[in-house]
Motif scaffolding. Structure first.
Motif, PDB file in Angstrom:
ATOM      1  N   TYR A   1       4.499   3.488   8.604  1.00  0.00           N
ATOM      2  CA  TYR A   1       4.495   3.589   7.338  1.00  0.00           C
ATOM      3  C   TYR A   1       4.700   2.701   5.986  1.00  0.00           C
ATOM      4  CZ  TYR A   1       0.059   6.803   7.409  1.00  0.00           C
ATOM      5  OH  TYR A   1      -0.637   7.592   7.647  1.00  0.00           O
ATOM      6  N   PRO A   2       4.825   1.709   5.644  1.00  0.00           N
ATOM      7  CA  PRO A   2       5.739   1.280   5.546  1.00  0.00           C
ATOM      8  C   PRO A   2       6.748   1.487   3.630  1.00  0.00           C
ATOM      9  CG  PRO A   2       3.616  -0.297   4.244  1.00  0.00           C
ATOM     10  CD  PRO A   2       3.334   0.941   5.419  1.00  0.00           C
ATOM     11  N   LEU A   3       5.476   2.310   3.083  1.00  0.00           N
ATOM     12  CA  LEU A   3       5.579   2.966   1.791  1.00  0.00           C
ATOM     13  C   LEU A   3       5.083   4.102   1.808  1.00  0.00           C
ATOM     14  CD1 LEU A   3       7.061   2.192  -1.069  1.00  0.00           C
ATOM     15  CD2 LEU A   3       5.109   1.518  -1.526  1.00  0.00           C
ATOM     16  N   PHE A   4       5.768   4.784   1.574  1.00  0.00           N
ATOM     17  CA  PHE A   4       4.856   6.783   1.239  1.00  0.00           C
ATOM     18  C   PHE A   4       5.482   7.828   0.816  1.00  0.00           C
ATOM     19  CE2 PHE A   4       6.996   5.714   4.915  1.00  0.00           C
ATOM     20  CZ  PHE A   4       7.645   7.198   5.466  1.00  0.00           C
ATOM     21  N   PHE A   5       4.886   8.944   0.929  1.00  0.00           N
ATOM     22  CA  PHE A   5       5.714  10.154   0.300  1.00  0.00           C
ATOM     23  C   PHE A   5       6.196  10.843   0.861  1.00  0.00           C
ATOM     24  CE2 PHE A   5       2.394   9.702  -3.927  1.00  0.00           C
ATOM     25  CZ  PHE A   5       3.922   9.438  -4.771  1.00  0.00           C
ATOM     26  N   GLY A   6       7.978  11.226   0.659  1.00  0.00           N
ATOM     27  CA  GLY A   6       8.335  12.444   1.933  1.00  0.00           C
ATOM     28  C   GLY A   6       9.550  13.178   0.782  1.00  0.00           C
ATOM     29  N   THR A   7      10.485  13.551   1.941  1.00  0.00           N
ATOM     30  CA  THR A   7      11.235  14.965   1.807  1.00  0.00           C
ATOM     31  C   THR A   7      12.954  13.443   1.623  1.00  0.00           C
ATOM     32  OG1 THR A   7      10.314  16.608   2.122  1.00  0.00           O
ATOM     33  CG2 THR A   7      12.590  16.336   1.990  1.00  0.00           C
ATOM     34  N   VAL A   8      13.542  12.804   0.676  1.00  0.00           N
ATOM     35  CA  VAL A   8      14.241  12.277   0.448  1.00  0.00           C
ATOM     36  C   VAL A   8      15.187  12.469   0.925  1.00  0.00           C
ATOM     37  CG1 VAL A   8      13.155  10.643  -0.167  1.00  0.00           C
ATOM     38  CG2 VAL A   8      14.998  12.291  -1.794  1.00  0.00           C
ATOM     39  N   ALA A   9      16.041  14.330   1.472  1.00  0.00           N
ATOM     40  CA  ALA A   9      17.407  14.749   1.478  1.00  0.00           C
ATOM     41  C   ALA A   9      17.101  16.239   0.812  1.00  0.00           C
ATOM     42  CB  ALA A   9      18.078  14.883  -0.487  1.00  0.00           C
TER      43      ALA A   9
ATOM     44  N   THR B   1       0.716  -1.056  -0.253  1.00  0.00           N
ATOM     45  CA  THR B   1       0.320  -0.330   0.337  1.00  0.00           C
ATOM     46  C   THR B   1       1.194   1.222  -0.627  1.00  0.00           C
ATOM     47  OG1 THR B   1      -1.876  -0.945   1.555  1.00  0.00           O
ATOM     48  CG2 THR B   1      -1.977   1.299   1.293  1.00  0.00           C
ATOM     49  N   LEU B   2       0.670   2.742  -0.711  1.00  0.00           N
ATOM     50  CA  LEU B   2       1.468   3.279  -1.404  1.00  0.00           C
ATOM     51  C   LEU B   2       0.594   5.149  -0.143  1.00  0.00           C
ATOM     52  CD1 LEU B   2       3.353   5.209  -1.734  1.00  0.00           C
ATOM     53  CD2 LEU B   2       2.372   5.850  -4.147  1.00  0.00           C
TER      54      LEU B   2
ATOM     55  N   ILE C   1       0.094   6.806 -11.016  1.00  0.00           N
ATOM     56  CA  ILE C   1       1.007   7.445 -12.178  1.00  0.00           C
ATOM     57  C   ILE C   1       1.473   6.220 -12.027  1.00  0.00           C
ATOM     58  CG2 ILE C   1       2.719   8.565 -13.663  1.00  0.00           C
ATOM     59  CD1 ILE C   1       0.935  11.290 -13.468  1.00  0.00           C
ATOM     60  N   PHE C   2       2.705   6.241 -10.663  1.00  0.00           N
ATOM     61  CA  PHE C   2       3.616   5.329 -10.295  1.00  0.00           C
ATOM     62  C   PHE C   2       3.083   3.905  -9.671  1.00  0.00           C
ATOM     63  CE2 PHE C   2       5.776   9.462  -8.048  1.00  0.00           C
ATOM     64  CZ  PHE C   2       6.414   9.547  -9.358  1.00  0.00           C
ATOM     65  N   VAL C   3       1.247   4.351  -9.842  1.00  0.00           N
ATOM     66  CA  VAL C   3       0.752   2.377  -9.230  1.00  0.00           C
ATOM     67  C   VAL C   3       0.916   2.021 -10.536  1.00  0.00           C
ATOM     68  CG1 VAL C   3      -1.194   1.930  -8.610  1.00  0.00           C
ATOM     69  CG2 VAL C   3      -0.278   2.995  -7.050  1.00  0.00           C
ATOM     70  N   SER C   4       0.602   2.709 -11.498  1.00  0.00           N
ATOM     71  CA  SER C   4       0.634   2.059 -13.094  1.00  0.00           C
ATOM     72  C   SER C   4       1.070   1.445 -13.237  1.00  0.00           C
ATOM     73  CB  SER C   4      -0.485   3.501 -13.876  1.00  0.00           C
ATOM     74  OG  SER C   4      -0.618   3.230 -14.963  1.00  0.00           O
ATOM     75  N   GLN C   5       2.166   2.252 -13.196  1.00  0.00           N
ATOM     76  CA  GLN C   5       3.848   1.941 -13.261  1.00  0.00           C
ATOM     77  C   GLN C   5       4.503   0.435 -12.763  1.00  0.00           C
ATOM     78  OE1 GLN C   5       6.058   5.216 -13.499  1.00  0.00           O
ATOM     79  NE2 GLN C   5       6.205   6.104 -15.193  1.00  0.00           N
ATOM     80  N   TRP C   6       4.200   0.379 -11.403  1.00  0.00           N
ATOM     81  CA  TRP C   6       4.816  -0.731 -11.242  1.00  0.00           C
ATOM     82  C   TRP C   6       4.098  -2.130 -11.595  1.00  0.00           C
ATOM     83  CZ3 TRP C   6       3.798   2.791  -6.328  1.00  0.00           C
ATOM     84  CH2 TRP C   6       4.982   2.926  -5.784  1.00  0.00           C
ATOM     85  N   LYS C   7       2.650  -1.750 -12.050  1.00  0.00           N
ATOM     86  CA  LYS C   7       1.548  -2.819 -12.743  1.00  0.00           C
ATOM     87  C   LYS C   7       2.251  -2.948 -14.205  1.00  0.00           C
ATOM     88  CE  LYS C   7      -1.905  -5.526 -12.303  1.00  0.00           C
ATOM     89  NZ  LYS C   7      -1.802  -6.508 -11.748  1.00  0.00           N
TER      90      LYS C   7
ATOM     91  N   VAL D   1      -0.773  -2.292  -6.769  1.00  0.00           N
ATOM     92  CA  VAL D   1      -0.163  -1.332  -5.750  1.00  0.00           C
ATOM     93  C   VAL D   1      -1.840  -0.545  -5.207  1.00  0.00           C
ATOM     94  CG1 VAL D   1       0.854   0.221  -4.090  1.00  0.00           C
ATOM     95  CG2 VAL D   1       1.966  -1.217  -5.749  1.00  0.00           C
ATOM     96  N   LYS D   2      -2.173  -0.682  -3.765  1.00  0.00           N
ATOM     97  CA  LYS D   2      -3.008  -0.199  -3.104  1.00  0.00           C
ATOM     98  C   LYS D   2      -2.694   1.388  -3.026  1.00  0.00           C
ATOM     99  CE  LYS D   2      -6.156  -4.126  -2.121  1.00  0.00           C
ATOM    100  NZ  LYS D   2      -4.973  -5.549  -2.256  1.00  0.00           N
ATOM    101  N   ILE D   3      -3.597   2.578  -2.879  1.00  0.00           N
ATOM    102  CA  ILE D   3      -3.499   3.661  -2.425  1.00  0.00           C
ATOM    103  C   ILE D   3      -4.199   3.947  -1.235  1.00  0.00           C
ATOM    104  CG2 ILE D   3      -3.567   6.019  -2.670  1.00  0.00           C
ATOM    105  CD1 ILE D   3      -2.715   5.637  -5.319  1.00  0.00           C
ATOM    106  N   GLN D   4      -3.688   4.126  -0.579  1.00  0.00           N
ATOM    107  CA  GLN D   4      -4.157   4.776   0.808  1.00  0.00           C
ATOM    108  C   GLN D   4      -4.446   6.032   1.073  1.00  0.00           C
ATOM    109  OE1 GLN D   4      -4.940   2.447   4.651  1.00  0.00           O
ATOM    110  NE2 GLN D   4      -4.749   1.065   3.872  1.00  0.00           N
ATOM    111  N   THR D   5      -4.358   7.452   1.739  1.00  0.00           N
ATOM    112  CA  THR D   5      -5.012   8.785   1.747  1.00  0.00           C
ATOM    113  C   THR D   5      -5.747   9.625   3.457  1.00  0.00           C
ATOM    114  OG1 THR D   5      -6.873   9.108   0.751  1.00  0.00           O
ATOM    115  CG2 THR D   5      -5.354   9.006  -0.438  1.00  0.00           C
ATOM    116  N   PRO D   6      -4.526   9.228   3.981  1.00  0.00           N
ATOM    117  CA  PRO D   6      -5.439   9.409   6.028  1.00  0.00           C
ATOM    118  C   PRO D   6      -4.820  11.240   5.575  1.00  0.00           C
ATOM    119  CG  PRO D   6      -2.723   8.905   5.646  1.00  0.00           C
ATOM    120  CD  PRO D   6      -3.616   8.525   4.274  1.00  0.00           C
TER     121      PRO D   6
END
Length: 574
Positions: A442-450, A394-395, A410-416, A423-428
């Motif tokens: 969260y195991p997989l999520f958006f965020g700042t990486v640098a 889940t993203l 878009i990313f979910v579509s590319q992984w597929k 990959v499912k999506i949850q939007t808290p």
């Protein structure tokens, strides 16, 4: 050596580097452009505290009761040095004309500018630096003890309080070489007047009549508008036209675009998908947008403590499957594609090799090969499976971040498409997302990486000491709890290198970039920076990309340089 947790420069709120709201249409007739010397800026009300349609009346930098401060602090107060936004790690003069490191990097000496006056007419001197930095630094000591990890206690990192040998010299003595701390002082700690604050209750006073060295003073406050007026005795010289700055609460991005198009405001931050086509193209003479990169990176973060993302080949497979240009082109807000290490490939080119300075790219064959090498298979449900155990993915996306909400599918579509993964999506909600992501839930999520602005800011958060356990809120960008000894050592090593020494930084930056490329701790999909929309109906002179300052009221020195350089615009067709 230990990097101080107290000086971590990327807070959990940095998870939303490029958030935006939906756009709109702008059909109303523009207001007649008359230049009365007033620049009007629309901003969020209380960032990081809670949004409303009113500003809080508080100019106490140390903040009272966690209610936030009024916007415009950066027009009143200044730092000793500024951060060059075009050259990561470079510093520019401000209240200090220069600085130098002595004693093998253990002593930081500031040479202060003479002739600077506080807005009440009192002279600025080293005693003001001492009051400010003594409060910021905290306790000083020389009898430190080593912890179980063999490192010195980070809570005791200065050997003495700030020394002031004369009115124009301030000295900080560290217990160990610490050449990068000058960046933290430049980024986060403006100087306050000792003759005012030594008499205040710092924890309770709202500082309703702020006295600063900046070019503006408070003219009037109302919850729905703050007016700042120009001083006539500012040390940095006169304005090229702006006499007052009015700050109003910003509504949605679409509403602000309409206000810009009607000439009701002159400048705002943020944008929405399609800003170039929907806002700029209908009236390119008057409506403008620019993305100013700060060097940092944003993207999808893997939680390294949970399966299947504790598997290197799974991470590499999912990273190689992504084509970040698809999300970039859909967003159409002008951000750059960072390197696999999350660094802007142009800004950091002097510190990287040709191999590590390439933007993140899709590699379908590499993605499939990594998945095959991982030991996992994809079952008919589209889930990863190994040894009879299934691992659905889940993203997690902050529902308030429109750009992430657009990029996620878009990313979910590319992984597929590339790997066959479903990959499912949850939007808290934003508050829920912020805390859970910071705590590693969260195991997989958006965020700042640098982080942005320097290699030190980009990667100090990946040191061992700045990596906290799952369940504790992370003070740094390392929300995925990536542990890499070579990266941690390189982050330590940066403290022995002057921030602007690109050649000295290059070997350490190389280690960091190579390890990030090899270990796929995240998927760096977009460069971070400042999104700015403005109207030139009234004012011209927004800085170009590549200048040392950017039009952001969040940074010290930048808005002062921007506003003082703005000139009344030449007549344009509406």
């Amino acid at each position: 050596m230990k990097i101080k947790k107290g000086w971590a420069v990327v807070a959990a709120a940095a998870l939303f580097a490029l958030g935006a709201c939906s756009g709109g249409s702008f059909g109303n007739k523009p207001a007649e452009a008359t230049n009365d010397g007033i620049m009007t800026i629309a901003l969020n009300t209380n960032p990081g505290v809670g949004e409303s349609n009113q500003f809080v009346k508080n100019w106490n930098f140390w903040a009272v009761g966690g209610k936030g401060v009024a916007p415009g602090m950066t027009l009143l107060y200044e730092t000793l040095l500024g951060l060059d936004k075009a050259q990561p790690g470079k510093l520019t003069p401000a209240l200090a004309e220069s600085y130098e490191m002595k004693d093998g990097g253990k002593q930081l000496v500031y040479h202060l500018r003479k002739g600077v006056k506080w807005s009440d007419g009192v002279e600025f001197t080293s005693k003001d630096v001492k009051w400010t930095y003594d409060r910021a630094i905290g306790d000083a000591c020389t009898d430190r003890e080593k912890g179980e990890d063999g490192e010195w206690d980070y809570k005791c990192w200065v050997a003495s309080k700030v020394q002031t040998p004369d009115p124009y010299t301030a000295v900080i003595q560290f217990n160990e070489p610490d050449r990068q701390q000058v960046l933290n002082f430049a980024a986060w700690y403006p100087i306050f007047p000792e003759h005012i604050w030594s008499k205040k209750n710092v924890d309770k006073d709202q500082n309703l009549e702020p006295v600063g060295t900046g070019p503006f003073r408070v003219k009037d406050f109302k919850p729905e508008i703050i007016k700042y007026e120009l001083r006539d005795d500012y040390w940095g010289g006169p304005s090229q036209g702006v006499k007052e700055v009015h700050i109003i609460p910003g509504a949605s991005v679409g509403a602000r675009q309409a206000q810009l198009s009607r000439g009701e405001i002159d400048w705002t931050v943020g944008s929405a998908a399609g800003v170039l086509t929907d806002f700029v193209q209908p009236d390119p003479q008057n409506n403008h947008y620019r993305f100013y990169p700060n060097g940092g990176g944003y993207g999808v973060i893997f939680n390294h403590t949970v399966a299947p993302f504790d598997n290197l080949e799974v991470r590499k497979a999912m990273r190689s499957a992504i084509d970040p240009t698809k999300a970039r082109d859909a967003a159409a807000v002008g951000y750059t594609i960072p390197t696999p290490a999350g660094l802007d490939p142009t800004m950091y080119a002097p510190m990287l090799t040709p191999e590590t300075s390439q933007p993140q790219q899709q590699d379908v064959e590499a993605a499939k090969a990594s998945l095959a090498a991982s030991g996992f298979t994809v079952n008919p449900a589209g889930n990863l499976e190994k040894d009879g155990k299934e691992f659905p993915i889940t993203l997690y996306i902050n529902v308030s971040n429109d750009q992430d909400m657009q990029a996620g599918p878009i990313f979910v579509s590319q992984w597929k498409e590339v790997l066959g993964l479903s990959v499912k999506i949850q939007t808290p909600a934003e508050t829920v997302f912020n805390k859970a992501a910071s705590k590693g839930e969260y195991p997989l999520f958006f965020g700042t990486v640098a982080g942005g602005t320097s290699m030190y800011f980009a990667y100090q958060g990946y040191s061992v000491q700045n990596t906290v356990a799952i369940g504790a809120e992370s003070p740094s960008v390392n929300y995925g709890r990536w542990k890499n000894a070579q990266v941690s050592d390189a982050a330590y090593g940066l403290q022995d290198v002057d921030p602007g020494d690109f050649e000295g930084t290059k070997p350490l930056a190389g280690v960091i970039a190579e390890q990030a490329q090899a270990e796929a701790p995240f998927i760096a999909t977009e460069g971070t920076g400042y999104q700015v929309m403005w109207s030139s109906r009234k004012w011209d002179g927004m800085p170009e990309i590549g200048q040392p300052y950017v039009p952001s009221l969040d940074n010290y020195q930048d808005p002062i340089q921007t506003i003082l350089a703005m000139t009344p615009s030449t007549p344009k067709n509406p």
